[in-house]
Design an enzyme around this catalytic site. Structure first.
Site, mmCIF file in Angstrom:
data_model
loop_
_atom_site.group_PDB
_atom_site.id
_atom_site.type_symbol
_atom_site.label_atom_id
_atom_site.label_comp_id
_atom_site.label_asym_id
_atom_site.label_seq_id
_atom_site.Cartn_x
_atom_site.Cartn_y
_atom_site.Cartn_z
ATOM 1 N N GLU A 124 0.554 -1.744 0.370
ATOM 2 C CA GLU A 124 0.027 0.123 -0.499
ATOM 3 C C GLU A 124 1.293 1.298 -0.145
ATOM 4 O O GLU A 124 0.260 2.175 -0.945
ATOM 5 C CB GLU A 124 -1.109 0.333 1.229
ATOM 6 C CG GLU A 124 -1.459 1.681 1.536
ATOM 7 C CD GLU A 124 -2.396 1.233 2.400
ATOM 8 O OE1 GLU A 124 -3.137 0.541 3.127
ATOM 9 O OE2 GLU A 124 -2.505 2.253 3.260
ATOM 10 N N ASN A 219 -2.574 -6.092 9.325
ATOM 11 C CA ASN A 219 -3.588 -5.516 9.487
ATOM 12 C C ASN A 219 -4.085 -6.595 10.852
ATOM 13 O O ASN A 219 -4.521 -6.206 12.025
ATOM 14 C CB ASN A 219 -5.317 -5.022 9.094
ATOM 15 C CG ASN A 219 -6.204 -6.277 8.875
ATOM 16 O OD1 ASN A 219 -6.881 -6.382 9.478
ATOM 17 N ND2 ASN A 219 -6.546 -6.636 7.741
#
Ligand code: SF4
Length: 277
Positions: A124, A219
């Protein structure tokens, strides 16, 4: 033993969307390729491989065909290379990640020195940082502020979508001495915040915590760290067969939290094993 599964477990919106888009695309055109895994869950990626959604390491691994851009996005140069090859593209980048990319472009156009807080090796961050000239982007972790930053006239700040609000606030506060003018975007994903909050609640009332998700998932790692701070009996697993019976010794409540790319079927298997023990 009571088993409590966090309400917000299983695929997040961005992961579900990426998988659905890729499946539909593949139904229409046959085999499709993703450069790097479409999401950070090896079990799901293996299943998708069997239905024609194949992972390649780099673009040069294929001569032609169809490319699905994964949920984390891909750097601008690779996107341009795909276009040059004339390959058909389906963009499955999560809209929250695309939003961060747009902020980077906006800050760059407006002449800001851009600070992105996050793991520089995460796809990302590689994606969003590629949308501004290299010398305009500083990639920050909590440790390297002093080494990396000099005073700038204008500082634009954003963060990886899976960051914790506490970390973001802490680092952003430290940046205040490096400029007079700031533009700060809170780019933490709302789903990530919900999961982090639920993890805190559940860790506070459980005797043991099981966090399910890819070992490569940012995450899930974040959820594990949050849980560990509250409940040291926290275990990060990818699949149910990793659970050890002794982890549960003397526990009255087991809390289960799953990362954003963990499928429901793995969560169900974990619950089944815990019930069996
Ligand atoms: S966690 Fe948030 S940013 Fe990441 S894929 Fe899911 S919805 Fe998108």
């Amino acid at each position: 033993m009571k088993i409590i599964v966090a309400k917000n477990s299983g695929f997040c919106f961005g992961v579900r969307r990426a998988i659905d888009l890729a499946k539909n695309f593949s139904k229409n055109v046959g085999v499709v390729y993703t450069i790097g895994p479409i999401i950070h869950n090896p079990q799901v990626v293996n299943k998708l491989e069997k239905s024609g959604i194949k992972v390649i390491k780099k673009l040069s691994d294929v001569k032609n065909g169809h490319i699905v851009i994964r949920a984390h996005g891909i750097p601008k140069k690779i996107l341009n290379d795909i276009k040059k090859k004339g390959m058909k593209i389906l963009d499955a980048t999560c809209p929250y990640v695309t939003r961060s990319k747009k902020y980077v472009e906006e800050l760059s156009k407006e002449g800001y020195q851009i600070v992105i807080i996050g793991n520089p090796n995460h796809p990302e961050i590689k994606y969003i940082s590629s949308y501004a000239p290299k010398d305009r982007v500083i990639l920050l972790t909590s440790e390297n502020i002093q080494k990396k930053l000099k005073y700038s006239k204008k500082l634009g700040i954003l963060t990886q979508t899976t960051q914790s609000p506490e970390n973001f606030t802490k680092i952003a506060a430290k940046l205040l001495r490096y400029s007079n003018e700031f533009k700060i975007f809170n780019t933490i994903c709302p789903d990530a915040i919900n999961r982090q909050n639920e993890t805190v609640k559940l860790a506070n009332k459980s005797d043991v915590m099981i966090i399910i998700g890819g070992k490569n998932s940012a995450n899930t790692k974040r959820l594990t760290n949050i849980s560990k701070k509250i409940q040291r009996r926290t275990h990060h697993i990818e699949t149910a067969d990793e659970i050890k019976k002794e982890w549960l010794d003397g526990s009255k409540i087991a809390g289960i939290v799953a990362g954003a790319s963990t499928p429901d079927w793995i969560i169900k298997e974990v619950v089944k094993i815990l019930k069996f023990y």
